[in-house]
Write a protein that holds these residues in place. Structure first.
Motif, mmCIF file in Angstrom:
data_model
loop_
_atom_site.group_PDB
_atom_site.id
_atom_site.type_symbol
_atom_site.label_atom_id
_atom_site.label_comp_id
_atom_site.label_asym_id
_atom_site.label_seq_id
_atom_site.Cartn_x
_atom_site.Cartn_y
_atom_site.Cartn_z
ATOM 1 N N SER A 54 18.387 27.347 47.623
ATOM 2 C CA SER A 54 17.308 26.985 48.470
ATOM 3 C C SER A 54 16.773 28.316 49.169
ATOM 4 O O SER A 54 17.472 29.284 49.030
ATOM 5 N N ARG A 84 8.864 27.775 43.404
ATOM 6 C CA ARG A 84 9.399 27.126 44.227
ATOM 7 C C ARG A 84 9.180 25.488 43.980
ATOM 8 O O ARG A 84 8.069 25.510 43.888
ATOM 9 N N ASP A 87 13.351 20.363 46.679
ATOM 10 C CA ASP A 87 14.659 19.802 46.269
ATOM 11 C C ASP A 87 14.644 18.052 45.940
ATOM 12 O O ASP A 87 14.014 17.539 46.871
ATOM 13 N N ARG A 93 13.768 20.979 51.705
ATOM 14 C CA ARG A 93 14.212 21.900 51.150
ATOM 15 C C ARG A 93 13.537 22.305 49.929
ATOM 16 O O ARG A 93 13.288 21.660 49.007
ATOM 17 N N ASN A 94 13.244 23.695 49.829
ATOM 18 C CA ASN A 94 12.527 24.290 48.619
ATOM 19 C C ASN A 94 13.605 25.001 47.830
ATOM 20 O O ASN A 94 14.405 25.946 48.258
ATOM 21 N N ARG A 95 13.813 24.554 46.250
ATOM 22 C CA ARG A 95 14.714 25.285 45.354
ATOM 23 C C ARG A 95 13.737 26.633 44.842
ATOM 24 O O ARG A 95 12.588 26.345 44.553
#
Length: 160
Positions: A54, A84, A87, A93-95
């Motif tokens: 993340s 990006r 999640d 949340r950004n992966r």
């Protein structure tokens, strides 16, 4: 008064000369626009270890503020080096994942770092290189201990 020949002053000069040469080498390889090579390298090593990070993982690993990482990632995403995505389990949340262009840039950055190291350490014997590495590790320890390398996934034990 602090003298320009003191270790800290010399280290500062070395750091800036190294940074300039890496930028020149990256430009020669077509990745001169890349402002965050260590961020890409960290993502590459995470990916290699089967991890998907993340933005928070990136910030923690590189010891940067989340805001700094967000700005860098925005530029890297705009230029096609990373993607990006939200999640699946936590939409807040950004992966962050490397694109093919990002993986290619990692290889070119590695070439840049190796070329700079080769020039910087020209004329050093293997024993001198090992001694220099030992000095760096001791200095890090003297300043409060060795931290994980920036490519080490959070929570994992990495070799120094």
């Amino acid at each position: 008064m602090y003298d320009k020949h003191e270790p800290s002053a010399l280290f500062h000069s070395l750091h800036h000369a190294h940074k300039r040469r890496v930028a020149e080498e990256q430009a020669l390889r077509g990745v001169g626009d890349l402002g965050a090579p260590m961020l890409l390298l960290s993502l590459f090593y995470a990916e290699t270890a089967g991890e998907q990070w993340s933005q928070r993982d990136v910030a923690r690993t590189l010891r940067l503020s989340p805001a700094t990482v967000a700005v860098s990632l925005k530029t890297l995403e705009r230029d096609g080096y990373v993607d990006r995505t939200a999640d699946e389990r936590d939409q807040r949340r950004n992966r962050v994942t490397l694109t093919d262009k990002g993986r290619t840039a990692v290889g070119l950055c590695g070439e840049s770092f190796r070329a700079v190291d080769e020039g910087m350490l020209s004329g050093f014997t293997p024993a001198e290189k090992a001694q220099l590495t030992g000095f760096f590790r001791r200095m890090i320890d003297n300043l409060g201990g060795a931290e994980e390398p920036p490519f080490c996934p959070p929570g994992k034990e990495c070799d120094p």
